[in-house]
Structure formats: structure tokens, C-alpha cells
Scaffold this active site. Sequence first.
Site, PDB file in Angstrom:
ATOM      1  N   GLY A   1      13.686 -42.066 -11.680  1.00 53.88           N
ATOM      2  CA  GLY A   1      14.792 -41.339 -12.289  1.00 53.88           C
ATOM      3  C   GLY A   1      14.976 -39.902 -11.845  1.00 53.88           C
ATOM      4  O   GLY A   1      15.980 -39.278 -12.180  1.00 53.88           O
ATOM      5  N   ASP A   2      14.018 -39.363 -11.098  1.00 58.14           N
ATOM      6  CA  ASP A   2      14.143 -37.961 -10.673  1.00 58.14           C
ATOM      7  C   ASP A   2      13.427 -37.766  -9.340  1.00 58.14           C
ATOM      8  O   ASP A   2      12.630 -36.849  -9.175  1.00 58.14           O
ATOM      9  CB  ASP A   2      13.551 -37.042 -11.743  1.00 58.14           C
ATOM     10  CG  ASP A   2      14.011 -35.591 -11.581  1.00 58.14           C
ATOM     11  OD1 ASP A   2      14.959 -35.350 -10.815  1.00 58.14           O
ATOM     12  OD2 ASP A   2      13.417 -34.702 -12.214  1.00 58.14           O
ATOM     13  N   PHE A   3      13.743 -38.661  -8.377  1.00 62.12           N
ATOM     14  CA  PHE A   3      13.078 -38.624  -7.068  1.00 62.12           C
ATOM     15  C   PHE A   3      13.697 -37.484  -6.258  1.00 62.12           C
ATOM     16  O   PHE A   3      14.458 -37.688  -5.328  1.00 62.12           O
ATOM     17  CB  PHE A   3      13.264 -39.970  -6.367  1.00 62.12           C
ATOM     18  CG  PHE A   3      12.119 -40.362  -5.482  1.00 62.12           C
ATOM     19  CD1 PHE A   3      11.021 -41.025  -5.998  1.00 62.12           C
ATOM     20  CD2 PHE A   3      12.131 -40.045  -4.132  1.00 62.12           C
ATOM     21  CE1 PHE A   3       9.951 -41.389  -5.182  1.00 62.12           C
ATOM     22  CE2 PHE A   3      11.067 -40.396  -3.310  1.00 62.12           C
ATOM     23  CZ  PHE A   3       9.972 -41.073  -3.840  1.00 62.12           C
TER      24      PHE A   3
END
Length: 361
Positions: free
Chosen positions: A214-216
Site C-alpha cells: 500500500g505504500d511502496f
Amino acid sequence: MPVKHAQPNLSQSQVCELMKRLYNLTAAEMRPLPSYDDQNLYVAPCEGGEFVLKIMNSEDSKNTTIIEVQTRAMSFLHQNGLPVQTAVPTASGQLMSLEEMDCGYGRQKYLVRLMTYLHGVTISSVPSTPKLLYQTGRTAATLDEVLQKMEHPHLSILERENFIWSLSNVSLLKGYLNVLDGDPLQEAVKSVITQYEDYVIPKRPNFRKCINHGDFNDLNVLVQPDDNHGYKISGILDFGDMNSGYYVFELAITIMYMMIEHPDPIQVGGPVLAGWESVFPLNQDEKDCLYLLVLSRFCQSLVMARYSVTLHPENEEYLMITSRKGVKILQRFWELGKKHVEKVWFQHAAEFNKTMNKDVN
């Protein structure tokens, strides 16, 4: 994060006391690490080793179950060969501890974890070569594939229905658009949201589901020099935005953030896509929505950064890192249009796969 004073700000003496009481370790060296809304500290104890002490903000600390699932996911990924931090047990064997402390806002409860320290520099600080971008796409896809095999009694908690950072919830941005009042960017963001609703939502039933990191992003991926004068991924950080989503969401998020520091952002999509599809090929509906999903993530990032600055003006520099360059990239990609951008990305991905196959053979 709705509460203005939710971000912890422990003093050095409070950190030393925590380390001693919870982990039987004496902090010899410590320094702050960047964070969006938690407090992260590098700690090197007298007893040896290097760690990150992560003190969650008081709002997220209320949901211990989701933190437990995230912590389990990190261990599972680590066991499956991905370069991920793991939590160090306390002296009593717990992987996290809810601590009540006063950081200047009265007594609040903060969830504390001691994580292993991963060496490397952020991918944002090294040249984004096509090979490194390919590796980034491949790593992101591998991570989601491994997470699909994870079992946990509370996995359903990742169905984060109104989670503002989920690409399922782009429409929720409408409630925050007033932070862009008077800014020409507001019209572009409104247009992206409308196209998302008209074009992406009807195709979503055909996306393949998975659990997303979700936050790469370019600050959550660490790299180290490899043996060929380039870089290799040495760490994946921050699982706080994990949620139930779709494979193509992770790809869109990865492409968007890898553009931020690139001198020619349109060149990013091809190699990231090629790396991704070497693990998990997209279906036609996923391909059709990729451009709009990348733009949607830009909108989420830009709008929520502006909103966060209204809550935390003292943290503006960190909160606006993506936003400053992102505004120009969003506007440029919106002007170029879906057809042009997709042509560049998919042609580059095909060419890149040919060269990779030659290298392998």
C-alpha cells in the site's frame, strides 16, 4: 490522522527508559529517522546490534489488531526471503507493548515496537536505472504474491473500508478538496476522480484481489551497491498502509512513487511494468486502468499532503516531499493523456522484456 497532537515526541530520557525496561538494552547512540506521523528512532545499544524503535501515533495505537497483523506479515515475508524488518520480542516475549506516556499533550497511549535495522539508502537517493526500476516492479509483485499465502485469524481487518489511502477509495478525496481552493490543481484532481468513477469502478470486478503493502514508495525502499556497479534492493519498510486491495493497485502505487525523483518520469512505467509482469502479468482490464490508477494515487498523495500540513505545519518539509514534484508530474501526465502514456509504457515494457530475456539466455 484526525487528531492534531497524536504524533509522539518522546524525549531522549523517555526512550532510554523504554529500551531498558522493555528490552533490557542500554541505548548508547540514537538519532531520529523520518516519519509521516509516528516517531522513529535509530538506536544502537551498548549490548550490540542496531535497531529502529517505532512509537506509533496515539490514533493508530488504538487499533492493536491491525498492527499485530502487519507485524505478522513482516515476519512472514522475511521467512520467505524478502528483505523486511522484523519485530524484536520484549523481555517478556511480546512483539509490541502499549505504553502510556506524556509527550507534552497529557498522558496518551502509544504502541511501541523494536524493529531490526536494515542497511541501505533510500531508492530516491540513487540513479533510477531501468534495471533497478525493473527490480522494483518485480519485488513489489513478489511481495504481494507471498502475502497471498499468509494466514492469520484477523486478516479480515485489512478490509479497511474508509481507508483514505486505499485506491478503492479515491472518491473519498472529494471531502478534502477544499485544501486546494484557489489552486488550479483542484480542477485536475476533480477530473481524475470523475474518470476514476466512470472508467475504473466498472472494471474493478475483473481486477485480481490481494493484500497490498500500500505504500511502496521511494522512501520505503532501501538499496545497496551490487557487484555490477549498480544497486540492489536491500530493504522494504513501513507496512502501516497494508490493506486488502488488488494487484494492479500495488503496481500503480509503485510506478507513481518511482517517478518522483526521476529526471524523465514517463520513462519509469515501462521497466517497472516489465518487472511486475515477470511475476504477475496483468489482464486487459487491469492494463486499461493503470494510467488512471497512477494519476489517482498522485491525487491521493497531493491532496492528503496538503491536508496533513494543515494539521502539522511544523512537519511541512517532510509532508510535502512528494507533493512539490508531484504537482508538475500529475499535470504533465494529465496533459499527455491516457493513449500516449500507455503506448510509451507498454512499448517500453515489451522492449525491456526482450533485452532481459537476451541477458538471461
